[in-house]
Scaffold this motif. Structure first.
Motif, PDB file in Angstrom:
ATOM      1  N   GLN A  70       0.839  -1.190   0.000  1.00 46.60           N
ATOM      2  CA  GLN A  70       0.000   0.000   0.000  1.00 46.60           C
ATOM      3  C   GLN A  70       0.871   1.236   0.000  1.00 46.60           C
ATOM      4  OE1 GLN A  70      -2.338   1.374   3.416  1.00 46.60           O
ATOM      5  NE2 GLN A  70      -1.453  -0.318   4.583  1.00 46.60           N
ATOM      6  N   ARG A  71       0.288   2.307  -0.476  1.00 48.84           N
ATOM      7  CA  ARG A  71       0.977   3.591  -0.474  1.00 48.84           C
ATOM      8  C   ARG A  71      -0.036   4.678  -0.179  1.00 48.84           C
ATOM      9  NH1 ARG A  71      -0.476   0.580  -4.224  1.00 48.84           N
ATOM     10  NH2 ARG A  71      -1.302   1.582  -6.030  1.00 48.84           N
ATOM     11  N   ALA A  72       0.440   5.776   0.355  1.00 51.27           N
ATOM     12  CA  ALA A  72      -0.419   6.902   0.703  1.00 51.27           C
ATOM     13  C   ALA A  72       0.139   8.163   0.059  1.00 51.27           C
ATOM     14  CB  ALA A  72      -0.483   7.069   2.214  1.00 51.27           C
ATOM     15  N   TYR A  73      -0.759   8.988  -0.454  1.00 50.35           N
ATOM     16  CA  TYR A  73      -0.371  10.237  -1.095  1.00 50.35           C
ATOM     17  C   TYR A  73      -1.058  11.386  -0.382  1.00 50.35           C
ATOM     18  CZ  TYR A  73       1.144   7.065  -4.744  1.00 50.35           C
ATOM     19  OH  TYR A  73       1.756   6.054  -5.425  1.00 50.35           O
ATOM     20  N   ASN A  74      -0.274  12.379  -0.022  1.00 43.88           N
ATOM     21  CA  ASN A  74      -0.815  13.576   0.592  1.00 43.88           C
ATOM     22  C   ASN A  74      -1.226  14.514  -0.532  1.00 43.88           C
ATOM     23  OD1 ASN A  74      -1.582  15.531   2.359  1.00 43.88           O
ATOM     24  ND2 ASN A  74       0.491  16.056   3.024  1.00 43.88           N
ATOM     25  N   THR A  75      -2.481  14.418  -0.940  1.00 40.83           N
ATOM     26  CA  THR A  75      -2.980  15.187  -2.079  1.00 40.83           C
ATOM     27  C   THR A  75      -3.500  16.539  -1.606  1.00 40.83           C
ATOM     28  OG1 THR A  75      -5.308  14.519  -1.991  1.00 40.83           O
ATOM     29  CG2 THR A  75      -3.752  12.996  -3.048  1.00 40.83           C
ATOM     30  N   VAL A  76      -3.919  17.348  -2.550  1.00 40.65           N
ATOM     31  CA  VAL A  76      -4.510  18.634  -2.192  1.00 40.65           C
ATOM     32  C   VAL A  76      -5.853  18.440  -1.491  1.00 40.65           C
ATOM     33  CG1 VAL A  76      -3.288  19.886  -4.005  1.00 40.65           C
ATOM     34  CG2 VAL A  76      -5.563  18.938  -4.475  1.00 40.65           C
TER      35      VAL A  76
END
Length: 195
Positions: A70-76
């Protein structure tokens, strides 16, 4: 023993279109549907491009030890998580599979299923052309999100750096300047086991 053909590349390199076309051309090739906590985009369907789930649901899979990667992205818009879950979709003793994901996720899939079982398909498009494609796609959305488009585009430079490609053993690149030609090249490689 089956194989998992792992398609990856920077955003707007044509992966989703290629996935649909490959499924039509090679109907015996099964797909692995990843999970995400991000909202569904225009034209997406739950269980097709992704399983769209809550944070709580993904946490349950994690506690059960079913999260392959899994991966997590700090999006807008906040943090969006993506994951591949060992939920019974993959049975390598009886089938070959196709999945789209990131370079880092490819590495984790390789660790989980074994290096000989996970075959990379790295799709490459020149950055200027990718940006044009991304803008055209975003313009078709009911509410275009150019800020997120830019974040993804810039993150790709780091995620798919030459250093990272070398680290994950990606030596073969499949250019997608002409979709028909790219599709034929991928089909040929899968059918003839050239990878």
């Amino acid at each position: 023993m089956g194989k998992i053909y792992y398609m990856m590349g920077k955003s707007s390199s044509g992966k989703d279109t290629l996935l649909k076309e490959l499924k039509e051309a090679l109907p015996k090739l099964r797909t692995i549907t990843p999970y995400t906590t991000r909202p569904m985009r225009d034209g997406e369907r739950n269980g097709v491009e992704y399983f769209f789930v809550s944070e709580d649901t993904l946490n349950v899979y994690e506690k059960q030890g079913k999260v392959v990667e899994q991966r997590a992205y700090n999006t807008v818009h906040g943090i969006w998580r993506y994951a591949t879950v060992d939920d019974g979709q993959v049975e390598l003793s009886s089938a070959d599979y196709l999945i789209i994901g990131t370079l880092e996720a490819y590495g984790r899939m390789r660790e989980y299923y074994g290096g000989k079982s996970v075959i990379p398909l790295y799709i490459e498009v020149e950055d200027g052309e990718r940006l044009k494609r991304a803008i055209r796609r975003e313009e078709l959305c009911k509410v275009p999100d150019y800020k997120e488009l830019c974040r993804r585009f810039l993150a790709d430079s780091e995620d798919y750096s030459e250093e990272n490609l070398v680290r994950y053993g990606i030596t073969r690149r499949i250019p997608n300047h002409d979709g028909t030609r790219c599709l034929k090249e991928i089909i040929g490689e899968i059918q003839h086991g050239k990878l």
